[in-house]
Motif scaffolding. Structure first.
Motif, PDB file in Angstrom:
ATOM      1  N   LEU A  95      11.612  -2.842  -0.389  1.00 36.78           N
ATOM      2  CA  LEU A  95      10.281  -2.195  -0.312  1.00 36.78           C
ATOM      3  C   LEU A  95      10.213  -1.702   1.003  1.00 36.78           C
ATOM      4  N   GLU A  96      10.731  -2.262   1.924  1.00 35.76           N
ATOM      5  CA  GLU A  96      10.947  -1.428   3.440  1.00 35.76           C
ATOM      6  C   GLU A  96      11.728  -0.209   3.414  1.00 35.76           C
ATOM      7  N   VAL A  97      12.741   0.267   2.586  1.00 34.96           N
ATOM      8  CA  VAL A  97      13.380   1.456   2.537  1.00 34.96           C
ATOM      9  C   VAL A  97      12.230   2.319   2.042  1.00 34.96           C
ATOM     10  N   ILE A  98      11.449   2.132   1.030  1.00 26.95           N
ATOM     11  CA  ILE A  98      10.592   3.056   0.382  1.00 26.95           C
ATOM     12  C   ILE A  98       9.326   3.342   1.581  1.00 26.95           C
ATOM     13  N   GLU A  99       8.916   2.196   2.186  1.00 27.41           N
ATOM     14  CA  GLU A  99       8.023   2.123   3.115  1.00 27.41           C
ATOM     15  C   GLU A  99       8.402   3.360   4.322  1.00 27.41           C
ATOM     16  N   ALA A 100       9.742   3.150   4.705  1.00 27.42           N
ATOM     17  CA  ALA A 100      10.210   4.041   5.800  1.00 27.42           C
ATOM     18  C   ALA A 100      10.325   5.468   5.280  1.00 27.42           C
ATOM     19  N   HIS A 101      10.808   5.743   3.975  1.00 28.21           N
ATOM     20  CA  HIS A 101      10.644   7.036   3.575  1.00 28.21           C
ATOM     21  C   HIS A 101       9.394   7.784   3.629  1.00 28.21           C
ATOM     22  N   PHE A 102       8.348   6.807   3.119  1.00 28.43           N
ATOM     23  CA  PHE A 102       6.928   7.410   3.292  1.00 28.43           C
ATOM     24  C   PHE A 102       6.193   7.750   4.877  1.00 28.43           C
ATOM     25  N   LEU A 103       6.682   6.541   5.421  1.00 29.60           N
ATOM     26  CA  LEU A 103       6.072   6.681   7.039  1.00 29.60           C
ATOM     27  C   LEU A 103       6.666   7.716   7.837  1.00 29.60           C
ATOM     28  N   PHE A 104       8.043   7.890   7.624  1.00 26.82           N
ATOM     29  CA  PHE A 104       8.605   8.760   8.591  1.00 26.82           C
ATOM     30  C   PHE A 104       9.292   9.957   7.854  1.00 26.82           C
ATOM     31  N   ASP A 105       9.067  10.029   6.586  1.00 25.28           N
ATOM     32  CA  ASP A 105       9.424  11.145   5.992  1.00 25.28           C
ATOM     33  C   ASP A 105      10.623  11.810   6.069  1.00 25.28           C
ATOM     34  N   VAL A 106      11.536  10.502   5.874  1.00 26.06           N
ATOM     35  CA  VAL A 106      13.112  10.665   5.751  1.00 26.06           C
ATOM     36  C   VAL A 106      13.537  10.394   4.337  1.00 26.06           C
ATOM     37  N   GLY A 107      14.721  11.091   3.947  1.00 23.43           N
ATOM     38  CA  GLY A 107      15.341  11.099   2.801  1.00 23.43           C
ATOM     39  C   GLY A 107      15.937   9.774   2.190  1.00 23.43           C
ATOM     40  N   THR A 157       0.916  -1.326  -0.095  1.00 24.94           N
ATOM     41  CA  THR A 157      -0.133  -0.173  -0.098  1.00 24.94           C
ATOM     42  C   THR A 157       0.836   1.312   0.037  1.00 24.94           C
ATOM     43  N   ILE A 158       1.754   1.159   0.758  1.00 22.73           N
ATOM     44  CA  ILE A 158       2.647   2.346   0.975  1.00 22.73           C
ATOM     45  C   ILE A 158       3.445   2.624  -0.001  1.00 22.73           C
ATOM     46  N   VAL A 159       4.268   1.556  -0.445  1.00 23.34           N
ATOM     47  CA  VAL A 159       5.218   1.587  -1.685  1.00 23.34           C
ATOM     48  C   VAL A 159       4.485   1.947  -2.922  1.00 23.34           C
ATOM     49  N   VAL A 160       3.313   1.516  -3.196  1.00 27.45           N
ATOM     50  CA  VAL A 160       2.722   1.951  -4.510  1.00 27.45           C
ATOM     51  C   VAL A 160       2.131   3.155  -4.537  1.00 27.45           C
ATOM     52  N   ALA A 161       1.487   3.365  -3.126  1.00 26.70           N
ATOM     53  CA  ALA A 161       0.584   4.569  -3.287  1.00 26.70           C
ATOM     54  C   ALA A 161       1.009   5.625  -1.879  1.00 26.70           C
ATOM     55  N   GLY A 162       2.271   5.749  -1.801  1.00 26.34           N
ATOM     56  CA  GLY A 162       2.675   6.405  -0.736  1.00 26.34           C
ATOM     57  C   GLY A 162       2.201   8.023  -0.758  1.00 26.34           C
ATOM     58  N   ASP A 163       2.309   8.501  -1.912  1.00 26.17           N
ATOM     59  CA  ASP A 163       1.694  10.079  -1.917  1.00 26.17           C
ATOM     60  C   ASP A 163       0.258  10.176  -1.442  1.00 26.17           C
ATOM     61  N   LEU A 164      -0.407   9.329  -2.311  1.00 27.07           N
ATOM     62  CA  LEU A 164      -1.992   9.175  -2.049  1.00 27.07           C
ATOM     63  C   LEU A 164      -2.281   9.127  -0.565  1.00 27.07           C
ATOM     64  N   VAL A 165      -1.427   8.108   0.220  1.00 27.44           N
ATOM     65  CA  VAL A 165      -1.648   7.602   1.511  1.00 27.44           C
ATOM     66  C   VAL A 165      -1.413   8.868   2.419  1.00 27.44           C
ATOM     67  N   ARG A 166      -0.352   9.585   2.277  1.00 32.32           N
ATOM     68  CA  ARG A 166       0.065  10.804   2.865  1.00 32.32           C
ATOM     69  C   ARG A 166      -1.101  11.956   2.805  1.00 32.32           C
ATOM     70  N   LEU A 225      11.657   6.741  17.320  1.00 33.63           N
ATOM     71  CA  LEU A 225      11.852   8.018  17.050  1.00 33.63           C
ATOM     72  C   LEU A 225      11.209   9.070  17.852  1.00 33.63           C
ATOM     73  N   ASP A 226      12.026  10.028  17.878  1.00 37.35           N
ATOM     74  CA  ASP A 226      11.603  11.126  18.949  1.00 37.35           C
ATOM     75  C   ASP A 226      10.437  11.995  18.201  1.00 37.35           C
ATOM     76  N   PRO A 227       9.477  12.199  18.770  1.00 38.87           N
ATOM     77  CA  PRO A 227       8.384  12.717  18.023  1.00 38.87           C
ATOM     78  C   PRO A 227       8.587  14.138  17.663  1.00 38.87           C
ATOM     79  N   GLN A 228       9.615  15.032  18.430  1.00 41.96           N
ATOM     80  CA  GLN A 228      10.015  16.086  17.941  1.00 41.96           C
ATOM     81  C   GLN A 228      10.922  16.009  16.838  1.00 41.96           C
TER      82      GLN A 228
END
Ligand code: NDP
Ligand code: MG
Length: 384
Positions: free
Chosen positions: A218-230, A126-135, A159-162
């Motif tokens: 796939l998990e690298v892409i998942e992490a990118h979208f879930l945590f907004d990390v480059g 879901t997040i790999v295919v549709a990461g932008d839409l999910v966000r 992950l520190d929430p701040q």
């Protein structure tokens, strides 16, 4: 009040382990919906035990069978994706667990997010295919995604929430069953051997992905979208013992890690009980019994799928959807004995090279790209 759980893919590895967690906390959770595809026998047993308001079966033959056998009970038995989507808005639920495998899991999760329902996300497609839409859906409707994938659950916990002085995410990978196999022997690997994962018991698709390291990609892409990390701030480290489930490195030099036995019930439980943590009776990690914790860099010449996933992720737009679809077809062909293990990456690369990513798209256009990629994948001239 019990938390009402809609469990999508209840007959799978994630589904059955979610029910084990629910058994552990039967005073806290209630199952309001179960969904299954072909395993009618198990779905019937689950329906009788958990008595949900609705059972949805997405395979037609299985549906006929399940409906007949559950006819005397006060359970609505529905058929197909449309009914599954509709029941998300008609049945009371507090949390959807996304445990369907593959692209079939995407629409129900997007629908739940659109309805403002929180989702415990196992289905990484879901997040790999549709990461932008999910966000977009999350920010519009305020629904939350709580990761179930063990690595992302670990990061979510560290992950520190701040996000103060966040440096990078370190995703651990077991390295799969062929970590030490010479590169020249990889082409002779059989599905039976690839299905023997050293540390985790999982569905077939994800087990093959773990052997090619596409799962980590796939998990690298998942992490990118879930945590907004480059992508430059996501590092993959091979850790064969699967005790550290992932880490977060901070700019002051600290690394925070989450450790535990390789038991998916731990991240599933955290996603179900979040934001609180609860005692359970499962076996606990005893560090004195762990011989050593090792860490290595991944070998992307031997496992090119990881490199392909980084490239597709960096390109972004519809490229990760093509990566995912081509990989699903390749894994299916490999499991059927029609494609060599080493050809999985070649097929995926061949399809990626033919795709010109769309920069603007809605869900239907994204799913059309997915179908296109599957079609092209099937034309790959494979050797066997
Ligand atoms: P399984 O193959 O064990 O289970 C898949 C589930 O999805 C089953 O309930 C199956 O039904 C159902 N399903 C299959 N095809 C369809 C379809 N076309 N339409 C509707 N339902 C369908 O997979 P896993 O439990 O291993 O994985 C589920 C998801 O979780 C995947 O996205 C995977 O990447 C992710 N994940 C899994 C982990 C694990 O440890 N297993 C770890 C991290 C993430 P049936 O069996 O009745 O046919
Ligand atoms: Mg994982």
């Amino acid at each position: 009040m019990k938390k009402k759980i809609a469990l999508l893919g209840s007959t799978g590895s994630i589904g059955t382990q979610t029910l084990e967690v629910i058994d552990e906390f039967s005073d806290d959770f209630q199952v309001s919906l179960l969904s299954g595809h072909k395993n009618g026998e198990l779905l019937k047993k689950q329906a009788i035990k958990y008595n949900p308001a609705v059972v949805v079966v997405t395979d037609q033959e299985t549906f006929i069978n399940v409906e007949k056998d559950l006819s005397g009970l006060d359970i609505k038995v529905l058929y197909g994706e449309e009914d599954l989507l509709n029941s998300l808005s008609t049945i009371e639920m507090d949390l959807v667990v996304g445990g369907i495998s593959g692209a079939a899991g995407i629409k129900p999760i997007l629908k739940a997010l659109e309805l403002g329902i929180d989702v415990a996300l196992a289905n990484k497609e879901t997040i790999v295919v549709a990461g932008d839409l999910v966000r977009k859906l999350q920010s519009k409707y305020g629904s939350q995604l709580i990761p179930v994938d063990s690595e992302h659950s670990a990061i979510f916990q560290c992950l520190d929430p701040q996000r103060t002085a966040l440096d990078k995410i370190i995703l651990t990978a077991s390295g799969g069953p062929f970590r030490n196999l010479p590169i020249d022997d990889l082409k002779n690997v059989t599905p039976e051997r690839a299905l023997k994962h050293p540390n985790w018991e999982m569905g077939k698709k994800i087990t093959i992905d773990s052997a090619t390291l596409m799962n980590k990609g796939l998990e690298v892409i998942e992490a990118h979208f879930l945590f907004d990390v480059g992508y430059e701030d996501i590092q993959v480290v091979i850790h064969p013992q699967s005790i550290i489930h992932s880490m977060v490195q901070y700019g002051d030099g600290s690394i925070l890690a989450q450790l535990g036995l390789p038991d998916m019930r731990i991240p599933i439980q955290y996603a179900l009980t979040y934001p609180i943590r609860m005692h359970n009776s499962f076996e606990k990690l005893d560090l004195t019994k762990v011989p050593s914790l090792e860490f290595f860099s991944p070998d992307t010449d031997k496992f090119p799928c990881l490199k392909l996933a980084y490239e597709a992720g960096r390109t972004g737009y519809t490229m990760p959807a093509v990566l995912n679809a081509a990989n699903e077809v390749a894994v299916d062909l490999f499991l059927k004995g029609k494609l060599l293990f080493t050809e999985i990456a070649n097929l995926v690369q061949w399809v990626l090279e033919q795709h010109i990513p769309l920069k603007e798209y809605n869900l239907e256009e994204l799913l059309a790209v997915d179908s296109w990629a599957r079609e092209v994948s099937r034309q790959y001239k494979y050797q066997r």
